[in-house]
Design an enzyme around this catalytic site. Structure first.
Site, PDB file in Angstrom:
ATOM      1  N   ARG A   1      46.230  38.672  42.586  1.00  0.00           N
ATOM      2  CA  ARG A   1      45.120  37.736  42.372  1.00  0.00           C
ATOM      3  C   ARG A   1      45.186  37.013  41.038  1.00  0.00           C
ATOM      4  O   ARG A   1      44.895  35.835  40.952  1.00  0.00           O
ATOM      5  CB  ARG A   1      43.796  38.493  42.424  1.00  0.00           C
ATOM      6  CG  ARG A   1      43.389  38.941  43.789  1.00  0.00           C
ATOM      7  CD  ARG A   1      41.939  39.315  43.755  1.00  0.00           C
ATOM      8  NE  ARG A   1      41.136  38.249  43.145  1.00  0.00           N
ATOM      9  CZ  ARG A   1      40.771  37.149  43.762  1.00  0.00           C
ATOM     10  NH1 ARG A   1      41.100  36.955  45.002  1.00  0.00           N
ATOM     11  NH2 ARG A   1      40.069  36.230  43.134  1.00  0.00           N
TER      12      ARG A   1
ATOM     13  N   ARG B   1      35.903  37.186  46.281  1.00  0.00           N
ATOM     14  CA  ARG B   1      36.546  36.871  45.005  1.00  0.00           C
ATOM     15  C   ARG B   1      36.974  35.412  44.897  1.00  0.00           C
ATOM     16  O   ARG B   1      38.162  35.101  44.752  1.00  0.00           O
ATOM     17  CB  ARG B   1      37.717  37.821  44.751  1.00  0.00           C
ATOM     18  CG  ARG B   1      37.282  39.265  44.767  1.00  0.00           C
ATOM     19  CD  ARG B   1      38.338  40.201  44.326  1.00  0.00           C
ATOM     20  NE  ARG B   1      38.510  40.249  42.895  1.00  0.00           N
ATOM     21  CZ  ARG B   1      39.381  41.040  42.294  1.00  0.00           C
ATOM     22  NH1 ARG B   1      40.131  41.837  42.995  1.00  0.00           N
ATOM     23  NH2 ARG B   1      39.499  41.043  40.987  1.00  0.00           N
ATOM     24  N   PRO B   2      36.020  34.496  44.960  1.00  0.00           N
ATOM     25  CA  PRO B   2      36.371  33.081  44.842  1.00  0.00           C
ATOM     26  C   PRO B   2      36.824  32.723  43.420  1.00  0.00           C
ATOM     27  O   PRO B   2      36.670  33.536  42.503  1.00  0.00           O
ATOM     28  CB  PRO B   2      35.052  32.369  45.161  1.00  0.00           C
ATOM     29  CG  PRO B   2      33.992  33.355  44.858  1.00  0.00           C
ATOM     30  CD  PRO B   2      34.585  34.723  45.050  1.00  0.00           C
TER      31      PRO B   2
ATOM     32  N   ASP C   1      35.840  29.612  42.123  1.00  0.00           N
ATOM     33  CA  ASP C   1      35.087  28.374  41.860  1.00  0.00           C
ATOM     34  C   ASP C   1      34.706  28.209  40.381  1.00  0.00           C
ATOM     35  O   ASP C   1      34.739  27.100  39.857  1.00  0.00           O
ATOM     36  CB  ASP C   1      33.843  28.298  42.767  1.00  0.00           C
ATOM     37  CG  ASP C   1      32.997  29.565  42.736  1.00  0.00           C
ATOM     38  OD1 ASP C   1      33.532  30.631  42.369  1.00  0.00           O
ATOM     39  OD2 ASP C   1      31.804  29.499  43.071  1.00  0.00           O
TER      40      ASP C   1
ATOM     41  N   ASP D   1      35.322  48.919  37.948  1.00  0.00           N
ATOM     42  CA  ASP D   1      36.621  49.526  38.233  1.00  0.00           C
ATOM     43  C   ASP D   1      36.598  51.055  38.175  1.00  0.00           C
ATOM     44  O   ASP D   1      37.568  51.701  38.582  1.00  0.00           O
ATOM     45  CB  ASP D   1      37.687  48.994  37.258  1.00  0.00           C
ATOM     46  CG  ASP D   1      38.143  47.590  37.638  1.00  0.00           C
ATOM     47  OD1 ASP D   1      37.815  47.138  38.744  1.00  0.00           O
ATOM     48  OD2 ASP D   1      38.828  46.952  36.826  1.00  0.00           O
TER      49      ASP D   1
ATOM     50  N   ARG E   1      49.967  49.554  42.145  1.00  0.00           N
ATOM     51  CA  ARG E   1      49.805  48.220  41.547  1.00  0.00           C
ATOM     52  C   ARG E   1      49.228  48.331  40.134  1.00  0.00           C
ATOM     53  O   ARG E   1      49.379  47.408  39.339  1.00  0.00           O
ATOM     54  CB  ARG E   1      48.840  47.367  42.390  1.00  0.00           C
ATOM     55  CG  ARG E   1      49.476  46.688  43.579  1.00  0.00           C
ATOM     56  CD  ARG E   1      48.493  45.723  44.208  1.00  0.00           C
ATOM     57  NE  ARG E   1      47.683  45.098  43.187  1.00  0.00           N
ATOM     58  CZ  ARG E   1      46.354  44.968  43.230  1.00  0.00           C
ATOM     59  NH1 ARG E   1      45.689  45.402  44.257  1.00  0.00           N
ATOM     60  NH2 ARG E   1      45.702  44.375  42.249  1.00  0.00           N
TER      61      ARG E   1
END
Ligand code: UD1
Length: 419
Positions: free
Chosen positions: A92, A121-122, A124, A306, A398
């Site tokens: 991302r 999760r845009p 914008d 998180d 990851r």
């Protein structure tokens, strides 16, 4: 697909040196494009997301070389190439390359990352912010093409203290004329780290760590930049939670305890004994964790989203009723269903999880759908009675370097299963 098989019921005990921070290194890797010279990053975690960023840098003409946890980068001959869709989908934060490409070359082209397991999760806020300082954007079928003949500073106000959007604006503002003021900025320690790197590269920045950050200009330097990536506060919190869940004792070395203040308070409320050291934290778990009647995630300095999954796993075995509210992402409680398969008693309603702690979880086959839920499930499996298979371990990899050998060193009985 990979999974790990965990034999539960052992107490984690020992000491560990924490890896470099994933969320700090990714924006710094994007920022290295701004420095038309050599950057040497030390204490870089060797994780999949970093490898994907390095692939992007190479594609943009940056020379790269690894030496252990040191990463040498030379962006002198970087070019504003297009970042292909498949790389954007893999990670991302690839969207963060837009800002530095615009700042250095006046153009950038990449694909918007899609939604993921924890929500839409845009991007914008990123795009509106870039337009605000003069970028012209065309978005078609997820492809973002950005151009700027000249970026102009100004006032950019974020509707929410988004970490990524703050980083994006900081990076782009390094190519803008005049002062850029970011209001409503995120205050996370990783933003402070990025600003420290940008300053080394020639940026004039003030206010990082507060909600108003000013970028006043950028005078590129030619010298080699050596920069150490700080310890990963989220990885530290994850391992401390695993120790807490298993009734263990753990000393995590290599983080600033103040950066984990909200989790430290939550660990204490759950009955753990914590000692804050100059560069680390020692935790000793009680025989049984206490419940937390109210825990809410929030932007820094609030409780980090998180670490939400790790705390949900702790609540699952606490002595009583806990309530957890996820306020940052809209779909980050899916892991509750997996914990329930291990015998937990969690009821999710929208963004709220109500949990009646059980004495013991039992082993089961479960699946993590993102890196943090995967790590939370590994913790739950360590605390459970019997054997579990935690699938989706590739997500965990990851973000967590060498989790398996590290846990084995602390006494865990776990092995990898690859299909
Ligand atoms: C970063 C962290 C991630 C952490 C998150 C919140 C990295 C690589 N990732 O992600 O680990 O969970 O911060 O602390 O550093 N939003 C919008 N529009 C935007 C941007 C964000 O609506 O343009 C929303 C998101 O959907 C979310 C909230 O704002 O609900 C916070 O997102 P943000 O802080 O931007 O998270 P990331 O930077 O993606």
């Amino acid at each position: 697909m990979s999974g790990i098989e965990v034999e539960g019921g052992c107490r984690l005990a020992g000491e560990l040196e924490i890896q470099g921070s994933k969320n700090a290194v990714l924006p710094v890797l994007a920022a290295s494009i701004l420095h038309a010279g050599v950057t040497v990053l030390t204490h870089v975690p060797d994780i999949a997301d970093v490898r994907a960023s390095v692939e992007i840098l190479e594609l943009l003409g940056v020379k790269t070389q690894w030496l252990g946890h040191t990463l040498w980068l030379d962006a002198a001959e970087a070019v504003p190439g297009e970042i292909p869709r498949q790389l954007g989908e893999r990670m991302r934060s690839s969207v963060l390359f837009l800002g530095p490409l615009l700042a250095r070359f006046g153009q950038g082209c990449l694909y918007a990352p899609g939604g993921c397991a924890i929500g839409q999760r845009p991007v914008d806020y990123h795009l509106a912010g870039l337009e605000h300082i003069g970028a012209r954007l065309e978005v078609e079928e997820g492809k973002i093409q950005a151009q700027a003949y000249s970026l102009k500073g100004g006032l950019a106000e974020l509707p929410y203290p988004s970490v990524g959007a703050t980083e994006q604006l900081l990076l782009a503002a390094c190519g803008a004329e005049g002062e850029t003021q970011i209001r409503g900025a995120a205050r996370e320690p990783e933003i402070v780290t990025l600003c420290r790197y940008l300053r080394r590269a020639g940026a004039e920045i003030s206010g990082e760590g507060s909600s108003v950050i000013r970028v006043n200009g950028f005078q590129p330097v030619r010298d080699e930049i050596r920069f150490r990536i700080p310890g990963d506060r989220i990885a530290a919190g994850t391992y401390l939670a695993m120790a807490a869940m298993t009734g263990g004792k753990l000393h995590v070395q290599g983080i600033h305890p103040g950066h984990l203040w909200a989790p430290v308070c939550a660990f204490r409320r759950m009955g753990c004994e914590l000692r804050l050291l100059p560069e680390g934290i020692f935790l000793a778990a009680p025989e049984r964790l206490l419940p937390l009647p109210c825990l809410e995630t929030a932007p820094y300095p609030g409780f980090p989203t998180d670490l939400q999954s790790s705390f949900l796993a702790m609540m699952a075995v606490a002595a009583g009723e806990s309530v957890l509210e996820e306020k940052v992402f809209e779909n980050r409680l899916a892991m509750a269903g997996e914990l329930n398969r291990m015998g937990a008693c969690i009821h999710v309603d929208g963004r709220t999880a109500r949990c009646s702690g059980v004495e013991r979880l039992h082993g089961a086959r479960v699946r993590g759908t993102d890196l943090r839920s995967g790590a939370g499930l590994v913790g739950a499996a360590l605390a459970a009675e019997g054997t579990s298979l935690v699938e989706g371990f590739e997500h965990v990899e990851r973000g967590y370097e060498g989790m398996l050998p590290l846990l084995q060193d602390l006494g865990a009985r776990a092995r990898k299963k690859t299909e």
